[in-house]
Design a protein around this motif. Structure first.
Motif, PDB file in Angstrom:
ATOM      1  N   GLU A 152       0.836  -1.191   0.000  1.00 23.57           N
ATOM      2  CA  GLU A 152       0.000   0.000   0.000  1.00 23.57           C
ATOM      3  C   GLU A 152       0.872   1.242   0.000  1.00 23.57           C
ATOM      4  O   GLU A 152       1.796   1.384   0.810  1.00 23.57           O
ATOM      5  CB  GLU A 152      -0.930   0.017   1.214  1.00 23.57           C
ATOM      6  N   ASP A 187      -0.758   4.584  -0.532  1.00 24.94           N
ATOM      7  CA  ASP A 187      -1.562   5.658   0.043  1.00 24.94           C
ATOM      8  C   ASP A 187      -3.028   5.316  -0.146  1.00 24.94           C
ATOM      9  O   ASP A 187      -3.366   4.339  -0.826  1.00 24.94           O
ATOM     10  CB  ASP A 187      -1.223   6.989  -0.630  1.00 24.94           C
ATOM     11  N   ARG A 188      -3.899   6.112   0.437  1.00 22.90           N
ATOM     12  CA  ARG A 188      -5.336   5.912   0.254  1.00 22.90           C
ATOM     13  C   ARG A 188      -6.056   7.255   0.275  1.00 22.90           C
ATOM     14  O   ARG A 188      -5.562   8.241   0.833  1.00 22.90           O
ATOM     15  CB  ARG A 188      -5.914   4.993   1.321  1.00 22.90           C
ATOM     16  N   THR A 189      -7.213   7.302  -0.364  1.00 17.39           N
ATOM     17  CA  THR A 189      -8.018   8.518  -0.364  1.00 17.39           C
ATOM     18  C   THR A 189      -8.760   8.626   0.967  1.00 17.39           C
ATOM     19  O   THR A 189      -8.778   7.695   1.774  1.00 17.39           O
ATOM     20  CB  THR A 189      -9.054   8.504  -1.501  1.00 17.39           C
ATOM     21  N   LYS A 222      -7.949  14.011  -2.045  1.00 15.65           N
ATOM     22  CA  LYS A 222      -6.621  13.429  -1.901  1.00 15.65           C
ATOM     23  C   LYS A 222      -5.934  13.335  -3.263  1.00 15.65           C
ATOM     24  O   LYS A 222      -6.516  12.886  -4.252  1.00 15.65           O
ATOM     25  CB  LYS A 222      -6.728  12.026  -1.299  1.00 15.65           C
ATOM     26  N   PHE A 254      -2.617  11.638  -5.081  1.00 13.06           N
ATOM     27  CA  PHE A 254      -1.496  10.715  -4.958  1.00 13.06           C
ATOM     28  C   PHE A 254      -0.301  11.277  -5.720  1.00 13.06           C
ATOM     29  O   PHE A 254      -0.416  11.599  -6.900  1.00 13.06           O
ATOM     30  CB  PHE A 254      -1.836   9.342  -5.528  1.00 13.06           C
TER      31      PHE A 254
END
Length: 426
Positions: free
Chosen positions: A57, A59-61, A74, A76
């Motif tokens: 992983e 990143d994530r929103t 968000k 990236f």
């Protein structure tokens, strides 16, 4: 997939070299599946990147509550390396409203691509360039601006596909020409002999295949239709077995294109038993052949296509004067030439064509308009991964592309100007 292709392709990996540029990915979703009749989904997108065969992983929103068409704030930001295969996977989850963890979340679907497939090139008048990729998403189809065209991927949840008869997808993610020439001269050795550079081992790719897969795996992300024209030189070809220096490897002169890198590998393997390796090693004809195609692109005044000619050869070329002339003329066109020297021959002349030690000139003294040739001896990478070869071979291509378009005063179109749309797969 053939064992030979898989063996070479699986060796490609990531690098820890210094990053030259960044890519920004912005996402939005449309038409997310609403599995709960009493409430709308709380969607979140997880971005994963593959490293050494493992998904990690990145990143994530944020989670957007009760929404089937979210637009995420968000952004990236990823390090981007043109000469590498950087594999990405976007996973869509419906996060339980009581907390943001994935343990209780519903997995809705995922889609995979490479970072190269998402990039749009941009540069300013000073020659500085960035790679910019912008995403809009629908977990139904994935679209991206590649080579000036819109491309699409389906996003499927395998479990839903098995359980639901009418299941098609879980929504939509919208993401806001390489030619090959192979040396078939007799100096490569009889392909039936294990000492030949063209010997087809049942499990181990030869040097030609290793170079072809390593460079092709990178270039294919920037080719909108994944069709690669492949040519050979220095062989006698059927049916009359006359010597040719620019024949189609698939023997279809009207359509020399092969479907993807695997198609190139298969065409190469299929043609070897039908040829009579001969000579001499003349590469000017194939350079002129590609240059003729590139010159037609110039007349469009937009030059939306940029051509890369990959030449795989085992020996000293025998038409040096004609080759120098062909390169000088090609330096005015939207094309680059990559030469990979296979075997242990003396490649001193190839170094001269590269131009790193001085400006290449035609026999009449005319200098190249810009440096378009990169030469790399394969023997320097025998004990390295195919990705290391690709990194070295393709290192100069981005600047060569930028130099051409800057010299012509041509600026890139923004994604909204692209009109066409075509299916595409990672």
């Amino acid at each position: 997939m053939s064992d030979i292709y898989e063996s070479a392709a699986n060796s490609l990996g990531l690098f820890s070299n210094s990053c030259l540029t960044k890519v920004e990915l912005r996402l939005t979703c449309k038409g997310i599946s609403d599995r709960d009749a009493l409430s709308k989904p709380d969607p979140c997108i997880i971005l994963n990147m593959q490293s050494h065969g493992q998904w990690m992983e990145v990143d994530r929103t944020e989670v957007i509550r009760s929404c089937v068409n979210p637009t995420y704030s968000k952004v990236f930001t990823l390090d981007y390396y043109f000469e590498e295969v950087q594999r990405l996977r976007f996973e869509l989850y419906d996060i339980n409203s009581s907390h943001n963890g994935l343990r209780e979340a519903d997995f809705l679907g995922s889609v995979e691509c490479t970072l190269g497939q998402c990039t749009v090139w941009d540069w300013d008048s000073n020659g500085k360039h960035d790679y910019i990729g912008e995403f809009e998403a629908t977990f139904k189809e994935m679209r991206g601006a590649i080579d000036g065209r819109q491309v699409q991927w389906p996003c499927i949840n395998p479990k839903y596909k098995v359980k639901k008869k009418n299941y098609r997808n879980s929504g939509i993610v919208i993401l806001n020409q390489c030619k090959v020439a192979i040396d078939f001269t007799a100096s490569n050795g009889d392909p039936r002999n294990s000492c030949s550079l063209h010997y087809i081992h049942p499990f181990q790719p030869n040097e030609y295949l290793k170079a072809l897969v390593a460079v092709g795996e990178i270039c294919q992300d920037y080719d909108s239709d994944k069709m690669f024209p492949a040519f050979g030189f220095g062989a006698r070809i059927p049916p009359d077995y006359k010597v040719s220096h620019d024949f189609a490897v698939n023997f279809n002169e009207e359509n020399p294109e092969c479907a993807g890198i695997q198609g190139l590998v298969e065409a190469y393997q299929a043609c070897l038993p039908k040829l009579q390796l001969y000579g001499p090693t003349n590469i000017a004809p194939i350079i002129q052949k590609v240059a003729n195609t590139a010159s037609q692109e110039v007349h469009t005044k937009e030059a939306m296509q940029y051509f890369i000619l990959l030449i795989l050869t085992d020996g000293v070329i025998t038409d040096m004067a004609d080759t120098r002339e062909a390169i000088v003329q090609a330096s005015h066109l939207p094309m680059s030439i990559i030469i990979v020297g296979v075997g242990n021959a003396d490649f001193t002349d190839m170094q001269m064509l590269d131009g790193d030690d001085g400006i290449l000139r035609s026999p009449k003294g005319e200098p190249v308009l810009r440096d378009i040739v990169q030469f790399v001896p394969f023997r320097n990478f025998k004990h390295a991964s195919p990705a290391a070869l690709a990194k070295s071979v393709l290192a100069e291509v981005p600047n060569q592309v930028v130099d051409y378009y800057n010299s012509k005063g041509i600026k890139p179109k923004v994604p909204s100007q692209y009109q066409s749309s075509r299916p595409f797969g990672p």
